[in-house]
Design a protein around this motif. Structure first.
Motif, mmCIF file in Angstrom:
data_model
loop_
_atom_site.group_PDB
_atom_site.id
_atom_site.type_symbol
_atom_site.label_atom_id
_atom_site.label_comp_id
_atom_site.label_asym_id
_atom_site.label_seq_id
_atom_site.Cartn_x
_atom_site.Cartn_y
_atom_site.Cartn_z
ATOM 1 N N GLU A 64 0.971 -1.094 0.334
ATOM 2 C CA GLU A 64 0.153 -0.577 0.151
ATOM 3 C C GLU A 64 0.855 1.595 0.077
ATOM 4 O O GLU A 64 0.415 2.530 -0.979
ATOM 5 C CB GLU A 64 -0.544 -0.282 1.104
ATOM 6 C CG GLU A 64 -2.229 1.432 1.199
ATOM 7 C CD GLU A 64 -2.705 1.173 0.387
ATOM 8 O OE1 GLU A 64 -3.395 1.838 -0.848
ATOM 9 O OE2 GLU A 64 -3.809 0.001 -0.206
ATOM 10 N N LEU A 65 1.941 1.159 0.739
ATOM 11 C CA LEU A 65 2.481 2.555 0.665
ATOM 12 C C LEU A 65 3.579 3.384 -0.710
ATOM 13 O O LEU A 65 3.647 3.648 -0.423
ATOM 14 C CB LEU A 65 3.796 2.319 1.699
ATOM 15 C CG LEU A 65 4.548 3.243 2.833
ATOM 16 C CD1 LEU A 65 3.313 4.067 3.231
ATOM 17 C CD2 LEU A 65 5.642 2.336 3.383
ATOM 18 N N LEU A 66 3.668 1.670 -1.235
ATOM 19 C CA LEU A 66 4.539 1.361 -2.534
ATOM 20 C C LEU A 66 3.623 2.485 -3.171
ATOM 21 O O LEU A 66 3.509 2.767 -4.301
ATOM 22 C CB LEU A 66 5.350 0.102 -2.926
ATOM 23 C CG LEU A 66 6.003 0.028 -2.362
ATOM 24 C CD1 LEU A 66 6.613 -1.552 -2.880
ATOM 25 C CD2 LEU A 66 7.341 0.286 -2.473
ATOM 26 N N ARG A 67 2.212 2.104 -3.605
ATOM 27 C CA ARG A 67 0.990 2.168 -4.267
ATOM 28 C C ARG A 67 1.200 3.689 -3.983
ATOM 29 O O ARG A 67 1.081 4.876 -4.541
ATOM 30 C CB ARG A 67 0.111 1.853 -4.029
ATOM 31 C CG ARG A 67 -1.207 1.840 -4.886
ATOM 32 C CD ARG A 67 -2.153 1.351 -3.755
ATOM 33 N NE ARG A 67 -3.769 1.257 -4.810
ATOM 34 C CZ ARG A 67 -4.261 1.221 -5.133
ATOM 35 N NH1 ARG A 67 -5.137 1.390 -3.065
ATOM 36 N NH2 ARG A 67 -5.290 1.535 -6.009
ATOM 37 N N GLN A 80 3.451 6.132 -3.090
ATOM 38 C CA GLN A 80 4.951 6.507 -3.113
ATOM 39 C C GLN A 80 4.779 6.328 -4.922
ATOM 40 O O GLN A 80 5.248 7.734 -5.984
ATOM 41 C CB GLN A 80 5.956 5.765 -3.260
ATOM 42 C CG GLN A 80 6.301 6.201 -1.485
ATOM 43 C CD GLN A 80 6.926 7.760 -1.404
ATOM 44 O OE1 GLN A 80 5.618 7.856 -0.786
ATOM 45 N NE2 GLN A 80 7.735 7.526 -1.189
ATOM 46 N N ALA A 81 4.181 5.545 -6.011
ATOM 47 C CA ALA A 81 4.160 5.541 -7.622
ATOM 48 C C ALA A 81 3.198 6.994 -7.527
ATOM 49 O O ALA A 81 4.174 7.207 -8.650
ATOM 50 C CB ALA A 81 3.361 4.467 -7.582
ATOM 51 N N ASP A 82 1.975 6.764 -6.795
ATOM 52 C CA ASP A 82 1.227 7.998 -7.223
ATOM 53 C C ASP A 82 1.872 9.740 -6.601
ATOM 54 O O ASP A 82 1.494 10.798 -7.904
ATOM 55 C CB ASP A 82 0.492 8.079 -6.189
ATOM 56 C CG ASP A 82 -1.218 7.312 -6.591
ATOM 57 O OD1 ASP A 82 -0.971 6.097 -7.856
ATOM 58 O OD2 ASP A 82 -1.748 7.086 -5.177
ATOM 59 N N ALA A 83 3.109 9.396 -6.224
ATOM 60 C CA ALA A 83 4.045 10.652 -5.823
ATOM 61 C C ALA A 83 5.186 11.441 -6.933
ATOM 62 O O ALA A 83 5.518 11.660 -7.125
ATOM 63 C CB ALA A 83 4.026 10.852 -4.470
ATOM 64 N N ALA A 84 4.633 10.471 -7.771
ATOM 65 C CA ALA A 84 5.806 10.219 -9.392
ATOM 66 C C ALA A 84 5.427 11.378 -9.982
ATOM 67 O O ALA A 84 5.205 12.121 -10.452
ATOM 68 C CB ALA A 84 6.348 8.732 -10.763
ATOM 69 N N GLN A 85 7.328 12.535 -10.371
ATOM 70 C CA GLN A 85 7.010 13.674 -11.165
ATOM 71 C C GLN A 85 6.989 13.230 -12.514
ATOM 72 O O GLN A 85 8.079 12.785 -12.803
ATOM 73 C CB GLN A 85 8.642 14.586 -10.400
ATOM 74 C CG GLN A 85 7.990 14.820 -8.646
ATOM 75 C CD GLN A 85 6.752 15.693 -8.738
ATOM 76 O OE1 GLN A 85 6.468 16.322 -9.914
ATOM 77 N NE2 GLN A 85 6.699 15.885 -7.635
#
Lengths: 121, 121
Positions: free
Chosen positions: A111-114, A116-121
């Motif tokens: 869930e945490l990886l998920r 973090q992926a949403d925060a990609a620039q």
């Protein structure tokens, strides 16, 4: 008196060690079930795991949880950290020192990886 | 076509690499916004980051998020992973390759440490 020792690998880069210390500060703000929360390092930074444990014990902690801040169950998690703990257990048989599962084993990691992926620039 | 590449350090211990592959399997079960989720390794395991990216691109992915499965912002996160990505960006300028923040920077880490401490034996 209950306490928590977050154990990281330790790095030659002081910035990486500082990240761990800052994380422990965030954990202190979040968590009030432990009278003390400290960090220690397996190598390359201070305090060592035995020194970190001894400082907690000297402060009156008789129930210590050691939490490996590691992502995989390698030799460090499986053998080195338990070995360091055992050496202090022998010195202080009346103190309870319990080992928590390493961070990478946490059920919340996917869930945490998920997020973090949403925060990609 | 959107995809996610989880990048770990890689280990000589195949069990550690398998942990990463299993984590990616859990992430696939959780996450349906990416048509493909794969993993790649900076060193010591296959596929490499460029090979992982090329496989996604060959499968038709034109929007790739790279997520470093690392706890600290060391050289690997700051320089090595971006360098590997840049080499593939040059080969495939029409593909969007975006870098997510590394796992250790996730705001949920202190909460996750808290739940791991509760699981101490």
């Amino acid at each position: 008196m209950k306490s928590l020792l977050v154990v990281a690998h330790g790095s030659r880069r002081e910035e990486s060690n500082r990240e761990v210390r800052e994380l422990v500060g965030q954990l202190r703000a979040l968590e009030n079930r432990y009278e003390r929360i400290d960090c220690a390092f397996l190598e390359l930074a201070e305090p060592s795991i035995p020194d970190g444990l001894r400082a907690l014990i000297a402060a009156g902690c008789d129930d210590v949880v050691v939490l490996p801040y590691f992502l995989s169950a390698g030799r460090h998690v499986a053998a080195d950290i338990p070995g360091e703990i055992d050496s202090v257990r022998t010195e202080h048989p009346a103190v309870s020192i319990r080992l928590a599962p390493y961070l990478g084993a946490a059920p919340g990691i996917p869930e945490l990886l998920r997020s973090q992926a949403d925060a990609a620039q």
